[in-house]
Write an enzyme that holds these catalytic residues in place. Structure first.
Site, short mmCIF file in Angstrom:
data_model
loop_
_atom_site.label_atom_id
_atom_site.label_comp_id
_atom_site.label_asym_id
_atom_site.label_seq_id
_atom_site.Cartn_x
_atom_site.Cartn_y
_atom_site.Cartn_z
N HIS A 1 44.28 37.65 31.01
CA HIS A 1 45.73 37.48 30.77
C HIS A 1 45.98 36.91 29.36
O HIS A 1 46.92 37.32 28.69
CB HIS A 1 46.32 36.49 31.78
CG HIS A 1 46.21 36.91 33.21
ND1 HIS A 1 45.42 36.26 34.13
CD2 HIS A 1 46.81 37.91 33.90
CE1 HIS A 1 45.54 36.83 35.30
NE2 HIS A 1 46.37 37.85 35.21
N GLN B 1 53.84 44.00 47.36
CA GLN B 1 52.69 44.82 46.99
C GLN B 1 51.44 44.46 47.80
O GLN B 1 50.36 44.98 47.54
CB GLN B 1 52.42 44.77 45.49
CG GLN B 1 51.86 43.47 44.95
CD GLN B 1 51.75 43.47 43.44
OE1 GLN B 1 52.75 43.42 42.73
NE2 GLN B 1 50.54 43.54 42.91
N ASP C 1 43.25 47.17 36.00
CA ASP C 1 44.06 47.87 37.01
C ASP C 1 44.44 49.22 36.41
O ASP C 1 45.60 49.44 36.05
CB ASP C 1 45.28 47.03 37.36
CG ASP C 1 44.89 45.74 38.04
OD1 ASP C 1 44.40 45.78 39.18
OD2 ASP C 1 45.03 44.67 37.41
N SER D 1 39.03 38.39 36.91
CA SER D 1 40.05 38.65 37.94
C SER D 1 40.40 37.32 38.59
O SER D 1 39.52 36.47 38.79
CB SER D 1 39.46 39.59 39.00
OG SER D 1 40.24 39.55 40.17
N ARG E 1 40.98 37.01 41.56
CA ARG E 1 40.30 37.01 42.86
C ARG E 1 38.83 36.58 42.77
O ARG E 1 38.22 36.30 43.80
CB ARG E 1 40.41 38.40 43.51
CG ARG E 1 41.83 38.71 43.98
CD ARG E 1 41.91 39.95 44.85
NE ARG E 1 43.20 40.08 45.49
CZ ARG E 1 44.21 40.83 45.06
NH1 ARG E 1 44.06 41.54 43.95
NH2 ARG E 1 45.36 40.87 45.71
O1 PAF Z 1 48.74 43.22 37.80
C1 PAF Z 1 49.43 42.34 38.36
O2 PAF Z 1 49.20 41.13 38.24
C2 PAF Z 1 50.61 42.77 39.23
O3 PAF Z 1 50.31 43.93 39.95
C3 PAF Z 1 51.93 42.93 38.46
C4 PAF Z 1 51.86 44.04 37.41
C5 PAF Z 1 52.28 41.62 37.77
C6 PAF Z 1 53.06 43.28 39.43
O4 PAF Z 1 53.22 42.31 40.42
#
Ligand code: PAF
Length: 283
Positions: free
Chosen positions: A37, A61, A150, A185, A187
């Protein structure tokens, strides 16, 4: 750095920045920020006059039985990273703020959402597309940055931006890996030290396929068989999917080329991890 929780405040702020001629760079996230990030935020800082970060664990989601309730959260730690990366505004709404009573409109993604993660997580990409479109309307970005880890999500967001004529430039950024190859990640926080070791089978499978492809192997079946063997040698690992597909259309390919995407999802214990590479790309 200002933290905003209300949609109206965020939208008013973004609209007045735009009226003042500022270019808005936007990084949408679900928080628990890591170096991946941070790389998006640093690039965003270069590309905009103003840098916006959203932190929102998007309930729509996640499917039933997925990790919505235990998804890792750490707003304080996230804000420290955000500050270091030069973020101007953090938008962090509640689920009730984003999805008020009676919410019933969503975006449906067709073919691109069917394979790979879409087949094991039905409805996931509709939830992603819907929240990203909503965040774009709230944050009014000129440019938005997403990680290539992703890969399918990025392809879908690019498609949605074109299909719905959204005036946002989409930038995809390279996967950031730990020194031993594990793709970063949020996770990864679920993994025990032993599972963390087992998780290396994903990046090792990618490395093996890239090597064999570079050495001239073109048969998708043989490349996949080699990767499968490597992963299944790891007792903690179960394969959700392991595929070679065209990087643009996401259709399966019998023969690998430089534009072939290798994508995989592997469960280590109960933690589902994803990774990918485009065989002709540098990393
Ligand atoms: O990649 C992510 O963290 C999420 O899928 C996103 C793009 C912020 C949408 O909730």
């Amino acid at each position: 750095m200002k933290i905003i929780t209300s949609i109206t405040d965020m939208q008013q702020t973004a609209l007045s920045l735009k009226r003042a001629g500022k270019r808005i760079a936007f990084v949408p996230t679900m928080g628990f920020l890591h170096e991946g990030h941070a790389s998006l935020l640093r690039e965003g800082r270069k590309r905009g006059d103003c840098l916006l970060l959203s932190i929102f664990v998007n309930p729509i989601q996640f499917g039933p039985g997925e990790d919505l309730d235990r998804y890792p959260r750490n707003l304080e730690g996230d804000c420290a990273i955000a500050r270091e990366c030069g973020v101007d505004f953090v938008f962090t709404p509640t689920a009730a703020e984003m999805y008020s009573t009676g919410f019933q409109t969503s975006i449906r993604v067709k073919d691109l959402a069917r394979p790979l993660c879409g087949s094991s997580r039905p409805g996931h990409f509709d939830g992603v597309a819907t929240v990203v479109a909503k965040l774009f309307n709230i944050c009014q970005p000129d440019v938005a940055l997403f990680g290539k880890k992703d890969f399918q999500q990025l392809a879908i967001i690019r498609r949605m931006t074109t299909d719905l004529s959204l005036p946002v430039e989409i930038v995809g950024m390279p996967i950031v890996r730990e020194a031993d190859g594990l793709a970063m990640s949020s996770r990864n926080a679920y993994l025990s030290p032993e599972q963390r070791q087992s998780a290396l089978c994903l990046s090792r499978a990618i490395h093996l396929v890239r090597e064999r492809h570079a050495a001239g192997e073109r048969s998708a079946a043989r490349l996949l068989e080699a990767a499968r063997g490597l992963i299944l040698a790891e007792p903690a690992a179960t394969i959700d999917y392991l595929e070679l597909r065209d990087a643009d259309t996401l259709e399966t390919v019998p023969t690998a080329s430089d534009t072939t995407l290798m994508a995989l999802a592997v469960k280590i214990g109960t933690t589902r991890l994803i990774d990918n590479t485009v065989l002709g790309d540098e990393t």
